[in-house]
Write an enzyme that holds these catalytic residues in place. Structure first.
Site, PDB file in Angstrom:
ATOM      1  N   MET A 133     -46.224 -77.424 108.425  1.00  0.00           N
ATOM      2  CA  MET A 133     -46.656 -78.778 108.066  1.00  0.00           C
ATOM      3  C   MET A 133     -48.173 -78.792 107.856  1.00  0.00           C
ATOM      4  O   MET A 133     -48.792 -79.862 107.853  1.00  0.00           O
ATOM      5  CB  MET A 133     -46.238 -79.777 109.144  1.00  0.00           C
ATOM      6  N   ALA A 142     -52.373 -78.067 108.336  1.00  0.00           N
ATOM      7  CA  ALA A 142     -53.408 -78.060 109.373  1.00  0.00           C
ATOM      8  C   ALA A 142     -53.318 -76.711 110.081  1.00  0.00           C
ATOM      9  O   ALA A 142     -53.145 -76.618 111.306  1.00  0.00           O
ATOM     10  CB  ALA A 142     -53.253 -79.233 110.338  1.00  0.00           C
ATOM     11  N   GLN A 196     -36.638 -75.981 118.483  1.00  0.00           N
ATOM     12  CA  GLN A 196     -36.500 -75.947 117.020  1.00  0.00           C
ATOM     13  C   GLN A 196     -35.991 -74.573 116.569  1.00  0.00           C
ATOM     14  O   GLN A 196     -35.111 -74.471 115.712  1.00  0.00           O
ATOM     15  CB  GLN A 196     -37.860 -76.248 116.393  1.00  0.00           C
ATOM     16  N   ASP A 245     -42.258 -73.687 119.259  1.00  0.00           N
ATOM     17  CA  ASP A 245     -41.290 -74.789 119.137  1.00  0.00           C
ATOM     18  C   ASP A 245     -39.919 -74.215 119.469  1.00  0.00           C
ATOM     19  O   ASP A 245     -39.096 -73.974 118.578  1.00  0.00           O
ATOM     20  CB  ASP A 245     -41.343 -75.363 117.723  1.00  0.00           C
ATOM     21  N   GLY A 269     -51.882 -69.656 114.993  1.00  0.00           N
ATOM     22  CA  GLY A 269     -50.432 -69.539 115.232  1.00  0.00           C
ATOM     23  C   GLY A 269     -49.700 -69.402 113.911  1.00  0.00           C
ATOM     24  O   GLY A 269     -48.874 -68.494 113.727  1.00  0.00           O
ATOM     25  N   HIS A 270     -50.014 -70.276 112.954  1.00  0.00           N
ATOM     26  CA  HIS A 270     -49.379 -70.195 111.631  1.00  0.00           C
ATOM     27  C   HIS A 270     -49.737 -68.860 110.968  1.00  0.00           C
ATOM     28  O   HIS A 270     -48.881 -68.202 110.375  1.00  0.00           O
ATOM     29  CB  HIS A 270     -49.903 -71.315 110.717  1.00  0.00           C
TER      30      HIS A 270
HETATM   31  P1  AMP Z   1     -45.703 -76.711 112.228  1.00  0.00           P
HETATM   32  O1  AMP Z   1     -46.720 -76.640 111.151  1.00  0.00           O
HETATM   33  O2  AMP Z   1     -46.195 -77.276 113.505  1.00  0.00           O
HETATM   34  O3  AMP Z   1     -44.402 -77.318 111.741  1.00  0.00           O
HETATM   35  O4  AMP Z   1     -45.341 -75.202 112.580  1.00  0.00           O
HETATM   36  C1  AMP Z   1     -44.935 -74.287 111.594  1.00  0.00           C
HETATM   37  C2  AMP Z   1     -44.504 -73.028 112.272  1.00  0.00           C
HETATM   38  O5  AMP Z   1     -45.579 -72.481 113.017  1.00  0.00           O
HETATM   39  C3  AMP Z   1     -43.340 -73.244 113.254  1.00  0.00           C
HETATM   40  O6  AMP Z   1     -42.441 -72.156 113.156  1.00  0.00           O
HETATM   41  C4  AMP Z   1     -44.061 -73.243 114.588  1.00  0.00           C
HETATM   42  O7  AMP Z   1     -43.239 -72.850 115.665  1.00  0.00           O
HETATM   43  C5  AMP Z   1     -45.135 -72.210 114.338  1.00  0.00           C
HETATM   44  N1  AMP Z   1     -46.240 -72.367 115.277  1.00  0.00           N
HETATM   45  C6  AMP Z   1     -46.905 -73.514 115.576  1.00  0.00           C
HETATM   46  N2  AMP Z   1     -47.807 -73.293 116.544  1.00  0.00           N
HETATM   47  C7  AMP Z   1     -47.703 -71.978 116.879  1.00  0.00           C
HETATM   48  C8  AMP Z   1     -48.352 -71.138 117.816  1.00  0.00           C
HETATM   49  N3  AMP Z   1     -49.300 -71.598 118.627  1.00  0.00           N
HETATM   50  N4  AMP Z   1     -47.974 -69.840 117.881  1.00  0.00           N
HETATM   51  C9  AMP Z   1     -47.005 -69.355 117.073  1.00  0.00           C
HETATM   52  N5  AMP Z   1     -46.349 -70.092 116.161  1.00  0.00           N
HETATM   53  C10 AMP Z   1     -46.692 -71.386 116.065  1.00  0.00           C
END
Ligand code: AMP
Length: 283
Positions: free
Chosen positions: A30, A32, A155, A152, A36-37
């Site tokens: 999503m 930002a 999820q 997550d 992690g991403h």
């Molecule tokens: P989001 O943009 O929050 O929907 O996350 C996109 C992907 O990045 C999802 O698979 C999340 O689980 C993963 N994600 C978000 N934060 C982290 C993190 N700190 N470490 C690893 N993966 C992450």
């Protein structure tokens, strides 16, 4: 890096990639973007010939309109971060809401109670929205592998179930470890909404998770949950929504450490109106 806005342009390009036999890795986000991403994208680049990253703030997974509106968005910054990491044949997909929901999709998925606990209980409809967008994106990208973060956890369990039992698409769902700040705080796009005091207070969440393994010999799962909630709430700034200890596959609460299967402690807490989640597997 190639940037696509329209489904048809992306699918035409990926069709060529599949025809020449190259593997496609997919990282839905999503935006930002943070480390992690980027770790998921790096994993995709390591394992697949072509990587596709999508940025789409999915309205159907927000049960709270204000949360959707306040969700951080910064495509310009995200694109420059991605330019440094992605190759010239990798793709960024930036669809519009109409592109994703053009067919007026409003499917209801039977997620076999995986969506009834924890996040599902506190965010009604959230996982159905996640399932809708992931199903749609999988259909557009048709990846060989898709990369998701343990961050997550619920999820991830639901997407594994969705891919295997509902979509029946042959996609390897790759589980990637949670990337943390040096304080232990799990990286999250929502962290950008924390001020510096809140950011350091929020490290109490991971600190609490890290201490749980050592309590196993002296406390039952229920006692640990109470201990963790009390410890977090005693901060005066963080308020727990839930602390659960569940079987990592079924997400059913455990009552005894000797139950079979991998276990994971999951929690959600609110600080200054911002909702944070974290989890840790315990051996
Ligand atoms: P989001 O943009 O929050 O929907 O996350 C996109 C992907 O990045 C999802 O698979 C999340 O689980 C993963 N994600 C978000 N934060 C982290 C993190 N700190 N470490 C690893 N993966 C992450």
């Amino acid at each position: 890096m190639r940037i696509y806005h329209k489904n048809s342009d992306l699918t035409n390009y990926l069709h060529t990639i599949r025809t020449i036999g190259d593997s496609i890795g997919f990282v839905p986000t999503m935006g930002a973007l943070h480390q992690g991403h980027l770790s998921l994208i790096q994993a995709s680049k390591n394992e697949c010939a072509i990587s596709v990253v999508s940025i789409f703030v999915n309205p159907t997974q927000f049960n709270n309109k204000t949360d959707f509106e306040l969700y951080p968005r910064d495509n310009e910054r995200d694109i420059s971060l991605l330019q440094n990491l992605m190759g010239e044949n990798d793709c960024l997909f930036l669809p519009s809401i109409d592109d994703i929901y053009s067919d007026g999709t409003n499917k209801k998925y039977d997620l076999q109670n995986l969506d009834k606990t924890m996040e599902g209980e506190h965010r009604p409809g959230h996982f159905n929205g996640v399932a809708m967008v992931v199903a749609r994106l999988f259909d557009i990208v048709k990846p060989h592998k898709a990369f998701f973060g343990q961050k997550d956890f619920q999820q991830l369990a639901i997407i594994k179930f969705l891919a295997k039992y509902i979509l029946k698409q042959k996609i390897d769902i790759i589980e990637c470890p949670t990337i943390r700040e040096s304080s232990g705080l799990a990286m999250s796009s929502r962290n950008t909404r924390l001020n510096s005091a809140q950011r350091s207070q929020a490290a109490l969440l991971s600190d609490t998770l890290f201490k749980i393994a050592s309590l196993k010999p002296i406390m039952s799962p229920n006692e640990v949950k109470i201990w963790a909630k009390d410890r977090i709430n005693a901060s005066g700034t963080l308020n727990t929504e839930y602390v659960e200890i569940v079987n990592a596959e079924t997400l059913v609460s455990i009552t005894n450490w000797n139950e079979p299967g991998e276990k994971v402690v999951c929690l959600a807490a609110i600080i200054g109106g911002i909702r944070l989640i974290d989890n840790l597997k315990i051996s």
